[in-house]
Design an enzyme around this catalytic site. Structure first.
Site, PDB file in Angstrom:
ATOM      1  N   LYS A 294       7.423  -9.431  -5.250  1.00 46.62           N
ATOM      2  CA  LYS A 294       8.327  -8.153  -4.953  1.00 46.62           C
ATOM      3  C   LYS A 294       9.744  -8.962  -4.286  1.00 46.62           C
ATOM      4  O   LYS A 294      10.270  -9.842  -5.488  1.00 46.62           O
ATOM      5  CB  LYS A 294       7.703  -7.658  -3.407  1.00 46.62           C
ATOM      6  CG  LYS A 294       6.381  -7.124  -3.731  1.00 46.62           C
ATOM      7  CD  LYS A 294       5.812  -6.331  -2.548  1.00 46.62           C
ATOM      8  CE  LYS A 294       4.414  -5.956  -3.171  1.00 46.62           C
ATOM      9  NZ  LYS A 294       3.839  -4.774  -2.041  1.00 46.62           N
TER      10      LYS A 294
ATOM     11  N   ASN B 134       2.435 -10.017  -7.468  1.00 45.18           N
ATOM     12  CA  ASN B 134       3.781  -9.307  -7.260  1.00 45.18           C
ATOM     13  C   ASN B 134       4.446  -9.961  -6.101  1.00 45.18           C
ATOM     14  O   ASN B 134       4.213  -9.527  -5.095  1.00 45.18           O
ATOM     15  CB  ASN B 134       3.362  -8.065  -7.148  1.00 45.18           C
ATOM     16  CG  ASN B 134       4.604  -6.979  -7.041  1.00 45.18           C
ATOM     17  OD1 ASN B 134       5.753  -7.546  -7.326  1.00 45.18           O
ATOM     18  ND2 ASN B 134       4.762  -5.829  -6.867  1.00 45.18           N
TER      19      ASN B 134
ATOM     20  N   SER C 279      -3.810  -5.248  -0.452  1.00 40.83           N
ATOM     21  CA  SER C 279      -4.610  -6.222   0.412  1.00 40.83           C
ATOM     22  C   SER C 279      -5.538  -6.981  -0.339  1.00 40.83           C
ATOM     23  O   SER C 279      -6.474  -7.296   0.494  1.00 40.83           O
ATOM     24  CB  SER C 279      -4.881  -5.561   1.863  1.00 40.83           C
ATOM     25  OG  SER C 279      -3.799  -5.008   2.370  1.00 40.83           O
TER      26      SER C 279
ATOM     27  N   GLU D 189       6.001   1.217  -4.067  1.00 44.27           N
ATOM     28  CA  GLU D 189       7.492   1.136  -3.426  1.00 44.27           C
ATOM     29  C   GLU D 189       8.735   1.430  -4.162  1.00 44.27           C
ATOM     30  O   GLU D 189       9.538   1.962  -3.591  1.00 44.27           O
ATOM     31  CB  GLU D 189       7.740  -0.665  -3.192  1.00 44.27           C
ATOM     32  CG  GLU D 189       6.791  -0.918  -2.021  1.00 44.27           C
ATOM     33  CD  GLU D 189       5.919  -2.393  -2.309  1.00 44.27           C
ATOM     34  OE1 GLU D 189       6.723  -3.226  -2.899  1.00 44.27           O
ATOM     35  OE2 GLU D 189       5.065  -2.711  -1.500  1.00 44.27           O
TER      36      GLU D 189
ATOM     37  N   GLY E 295      -0.072  -3.848   1.540  1.00 44.98           N
ATOM     38  CA  GLY E 295       0.611  -4.487   2.804  1.00 44.98           C
ATOM     39  C   GLY E 295       0.012  -4.447   4.046  1.00 44.98           C
ATOM     40  O   GLY E 295       0.548  -4.583   5.260  1.00 44.98           O
TER      41      GLY E 295
ATOM     42  N   GLU F  31      -3.466   1.331  -7.391  1.00 47.16           N
ATOM     43  CA  GLU F  31      -2.894   0.779  -6.041  1.00 47.16           C
ATOM     44  C   GLU F  31      -2.925   1.764  -4.997  1.00 47.16           C
ATOM     45  O   GLU F  31      -2.009   2.419  -4.861  1.00 47.16           O
ATOM     46  CB  GLU F  31      -1.525   0.028  -6.047  1.00 47.16           C
ATOM     47  CG  GLU F  31      -1.634  -1.370  -7.027  1.00 47.16           C
ATOM     48  CD  GLU F  31      -0.345  -2.369  -6.691  1.00 47.16           C
ATOM     49  OE1 GLU F  31      -0.824  -3.332  -6.619  1.00 47.16           O
ATOM     50  OE2 GLU F  31       0.498  -2.041  -6.408  1.00 47.16           O
TER      51      GLU F  31
ATOM     52  N   HIS G 140       5.557   1.282  -9.442  1.00 49.18           N
ATOM     53  CA  HIS G 140       4.863   0.672  -8.191  1.00 49.18           C
ATOM     54  C   HIS G 140       5.353   1.738  -7.172  1.00 49.18           C
ATOM     55  O   HIS G 140       6.308   2.146  -7.016  1.00 49.18           O
ATOM     56  CB  HIS G 140       5.660  -0.991  -7.862  1.00 49.18           C
ATOM     57  CG  HIS G 140       4.877  -1.444  -6.934  1.00 49.18           C
ATOM     58  ND1 HIS G 140       5.047  -0.965  -5.358  1.00 49.18           N
ATOM     59  CD2 HIS G 140       3.884  -2.512  -6.833  1.00 49.18           C
ATOM     60  CE1 HIS G 140       4.188  -1.831  -4.658  1.00 49.18           C
ATOM     61  NE2 HIS G 140       3.714  -2.765  -5.369  1.00 49.18           N
TER      62      HIS G 140
HETATM   63  P1  13P Z   1      -0.389  -6.595  -0.844  1.00 48.25           P
HETATM   64  O1  13P Z   1      -1.497  -7.307  -1.725  1.00 48.25           O
HETATM   65  O2  13P Z   1       0.474  -7.230  -0.013  1.00 48.25           O
HETATM   66  O3  13P Z   1      -1.191  -5.509  -0.206  1.00 48.25           O
HETATM   67  O4  13P Z   1       0.522  -5.914  -2.035  1.00 48.25           O
HETATM   68  C1  13P Z   1      -0.070  -5.119  -3.287  1.00 48.25           C
HETATM   69  C2  13P Z   1       0.966  -4.848  -4.049  1.00 48.25           C
HETATM   70  O5  13P Z   1       1.904  -3.806  -3.741  1.00 48.25           O
HETATM   71  C3  13P Z   1       1.015  -5.346  -5.332  1.00 48.25           C
HETATM   72  O6  13P Z   1       1.819  -4.897  -6.353  1.00 48.25           O
END
Ligand code: 13P
Length: 260
Positions: A12, A10, A219, A102, A179, A173, A100
Site C-alpha cells: 500500500k 501489498n 487480515s 481501497e 485491515g 478480498e 483493490h
Molecule cells: P490486510 O492484510 O492488512 O488486512 O490487507 C489486505 C489487503 O488489502 C491486501 O491487498
C-alpha cells in the site's frame, strides 16, 4: 491438480527506499536462497512507485516478482499522475494489482476500468492480480456471490480474446476483513473461492480454471495462513499488514512451502 501457492504482499502507501532495502535484506537472510524458495512458492510484492527501482534491484535473480498497485489502461497521453502498462514493463515490473477495494472506494475505480486495466496489462505481457470482494453489508444481505460474480464478469467483458489467453490471478478480498483483524474463516473463504473457480470454468474452460490461482486477502497473517492455505481452492494470499515485516511474511512463505 496442485497449483503452486502464491503469496503476494501489498505494501500500500508504506515504506521509503531505505526501509524497502532493509526489508529485502532481512527477508533474504531469513529465507536463505530466494530462488530456491520461489521454485516452490511464487512470491510478489505490490509496492509504491517510488520503490519500483530499489525493489526490482533487490529482487533481481531471485524469482520474486515486483508489482505495481495500479495501472492506467491507456498506452500514453494526458493522464496526470498515472502510469501505463508500458511504463511498468520499462520499470521491469512483473504485473500489477488492480481493482483493490481501497481504489474502488477512495478513487472511484469501477468494474469497467478494472477490465480495461486487466486487458492492458495482459497485452503488455504483465500479470494482472484482479481483486474482487464484498462489503460487510453485502455479505449480511446474502449478496456475496452476486457481487463477486458481477465484479468479475463486468471486468471480464472488457478483456479482449487475446488478453483472455494470458495468465492472470484473482484475489478474493472481503472488504470487511481488510485491515480489521477480522479474517474470513477458512470455510467462508473456501466457499467464495470455489464459486470463483466455477466462474473461471464457465468463462475459460475447466483446464484454465484448474491452473488459475485464486488468492485470499483480508487480515491474513502468520497465525492463520496455514489453515487458509490448506483449503483446496485457496491458492495463496494477498497480504497487507503482515507483509510489512520480514519476520511475519517469511513465516507465511514457509507455511506455503509446506503445501508443495
Ligand atoms: P490486510 O492484510 O492488512 O488486512 O490487507 C489486505 C489487503 O488489502 C491486501 O491487498
Amino acid at each position: 491438480m496442485t497449483r503452486k501457492k502464491f503469496l503476494a504482499g501489498n505494501w500500500k502507501m508504506q515504506k521509503n527506499r531505505a526501509e524497502a532495502s532493509e526489508f529485502f535484506q532481512s527477508f533474504t537472510r531469513i529465507l536463505g536462497n530466494l530462488s530456491d524458495v520461489t521454485r516452490v512458492v511464487d512470491i510478489a510484492f505490490g509496492v509504491p512507485a517510488t520503490l519500483f527501482d530499489v525493489s526490482v534491484k533487490c529482487a533481481m535473480g531471485s524469482g520474486v516478482k515486483i508489482l505495481a498497485q495500479n495501472v492506467h489502461f491507456e498506452k500514453q497521453g494526458a493522464f496526470t499522475g498515472e502510469l501505463s502498462a508500458g511504463m511498468l514493463v520499462d520499470a521491469s515490473l512483473a504485473g500489477s494489482i488492480i481493482g483493490h477495494s481501497e481504489r474502488r472506494q477512495y478513487f472511484a475505480e469501477n468494474d469497467e476500468a478494472v477490465g480495461k486495466k486487466w486487458n492492458a496489462l495482459a497485452l503488455a505481457g504483465l500479470l494482472p492480480v484482479v481483486c474482487v470482494g464484498e462489503t460487510k453489508a453485502e455479505r449480511e444481505h446474502g449478496k456475496t456471490n452476486d457481487i463477486v460474480t458481477t465484479q468479475f464478469e463486468a471486468a471480464l467483458s472488457q478483456v479482449s480474446t487475446e488478453a483472455k489467453g494470458k495468465e492472470f490471478v484473482v484475489a478474493y478480498e472481503p472488504v470487511w476483513a481488510i485491515g480489521t483483524g477480522l479474517t474470513a474463516t477458512p470455510e467462508q473463504a473456501e466457499d467464495v473461492h470455489k464459486m470463483i473457480r466455477g466462474l473461471l470454468a464457465k468463462h475459460f474452460g475447466k483446464e484454465r480454471a484448474e491452473v488459475t490461482r485464486i488468492l485470499y486477502g483480508g487480515s491474513m497473517n502468520a497465525a492463520n495462513c496455514a489453515e487458509l492455505l490448506q483449503k483446496p481452492n485457496i491458492d495463496g494470499g494477498l497480504v497487507g499488514g503482515a507483509s510489512l515485516k520480514p519476520e511475519d511474511f517469511s513465516k507465511m512463505v514457509q507455511a506455503a512451502q509446506n503445501f508443495h
